[in-house]
Design an enzyme around this catalytic site. Structure first.
Site: not given
Ligand code: GKE
Length: 333
Positions: A149, A178, A222
């Site tokens: 990806y 994200n 994250r």
């Protein structure tokens, strides 16, 4: 004459919200394209031109970009860690969408083209620890992106740059970090961590379960970007004069455990965790550095993770309670 916009990937999460944004403005002709059958589009509006077709095919790209002024290319075969780690070849095939849409843009004299890249392009060596320094745009090189990806995204970013330099096509490129929020997938294999963990906690509450499954040890970090901020950032970059790449993300770096604590506060209940170390984990730590976009475009993330999770949790809870029409958000299409 109204300006004509093509949203590629209009049936997906960011694409669907972009379509709604432009439709609410009321002053554009909107053409929508997505490989999914129309009934699976997350947001579908009758008064747009809606095409269900495969943009990996050049002829289809030519068809949907005819007489178009602006293209927002959100189309790619993607998902959270559970999807991209197990479907590397499929993810790389999205290069055909970008290559053919760029070619068609030249042929059809499109004025501007935006490509949706990803934080997955960043060099993996900069993401080995939890709570890493924010990733600056320059940290993508030397190249060592997410396998599959990430390589596709990095290559396609580069193609945009050369279509600008060699053919004069105005390209804009965004690295999204994200993105989450209502009207996105929350089950079925493509869901990302915020939606997945909201859904797991909602199901545990509903079924009176005491334990939830968490991928990894929960210490990985994250930063997550709420969809409204994502749309605002997208427009800022699109309307700017810069063809260089920008991060559009949040600088609020949290561990997965910290995010779970926020969701538990929303649910007003605590759960035991079953840490599944054999599940897809991705990089150990990742966070956006917004210095460049802040200084050049004056954009920054506004929504706190807690606020965004509250809205996402509420929406998923309503979908699960109503149970109607949720296939499109819970099955991998
Ligand atoms: N999906 C998911 N589901 N992830 C979970 C879960 C769960 O139930 N429980 C814990 N995690 C952990 C994952 O193991 C991973 O370490 C972290 O949450 C984030 O997973 P994610 O949201 O699926 O995706 P990533 O941030 O690792 O990667 C995504 O990055 C984006 C760009 O920032 C990619 O999958 C792309 O969707 C995207 O380009």
């Amino acid at each position: 004459m109204k300006q004509k916009i093509l949203i590629a990937g209009a049936g997906g999460f960011i694409g669907g919200h972009l379509v709604k944004y432009f439709r609410d403005k009321g002053k554009y002709d909107i053409v929508c394209a997505d490989i999914k059958p129309l009934e699976y589009w997350f947001q579908l509006f009758d008064n747009n031109k809606n095409f269900s077709l495969d943009l990996k095919d050049y002829e289809n790209c030519l068809k949907v970009s005819k007489d178009i002024d602006y293209i927002f290319n959100m189309a790619c075969n993607m998902g959270g860690m559970g999807f991209i780690e197990n479907n590397k070849a499929e993810c790389m095939m999205s290069v055909l969408i970008n290559a053919n849409l760029l070619r068609a843009s030249i042929k059809n004299k499109v004025k501007k083209y935006l490509f949706s890249s990803s934080a997955c392009v960043y060099n993996s060596q900069k993401q080995l620890k939890t709570f890493v320094p924010g990733l600056k745009e320059t940290d993508a090189y030397p190249a060592d992106p997410e396998d599959g990806y990430g390589w596709e995204k990095l290559f396609s970013e580069r193609m945009c740059r050369h279509f600008y330099e060699d053919f004069g096509l105005e390209t804009r490129v965004i690295r999204y970090h994200n993105v989450y929020g209502p009207m996105g997938t929350f089950d079925g294999g493509r869901e990302k961590a915020p939606a997945a963990l909201c859904r797991k906690i909602i199901e545990a509450v509903n079924k009176d379960k005491k334990k939830i499954d968490v991928w990894g040890d929960g210490k990985q970090t994250r930063s997550f970007l709420y969809i409204d901020d994502c749309i605002e950032g997208t427009l800022k970059v699109f309307n700017s004069k810069f063809y260089e790449v920008f991060n559009v993300g949040s600088e609020e770096q949290v561990s997965i455990n910290q995010m779970i604590e926020m969701i538990e506060e929303i649910a007003n209940q605590k759960f035991e965790k079953n840490y599944q170390l054999d599940k897809p984990k991705g990089v150990r730590g990742r966070c956006s550095d917004n210095s460049l976009i802040r200084s050049k475009l004056g954009w920054d993330n506004k929504t706190t993770l807690k606020e965004g999770l509250q809205k996402t949790y509420k929406w998923i809870d309503e979908q699960i309670k109503s149970g109607s029409n949720i296939d499109k958000f819970t099955k991998s299409h």
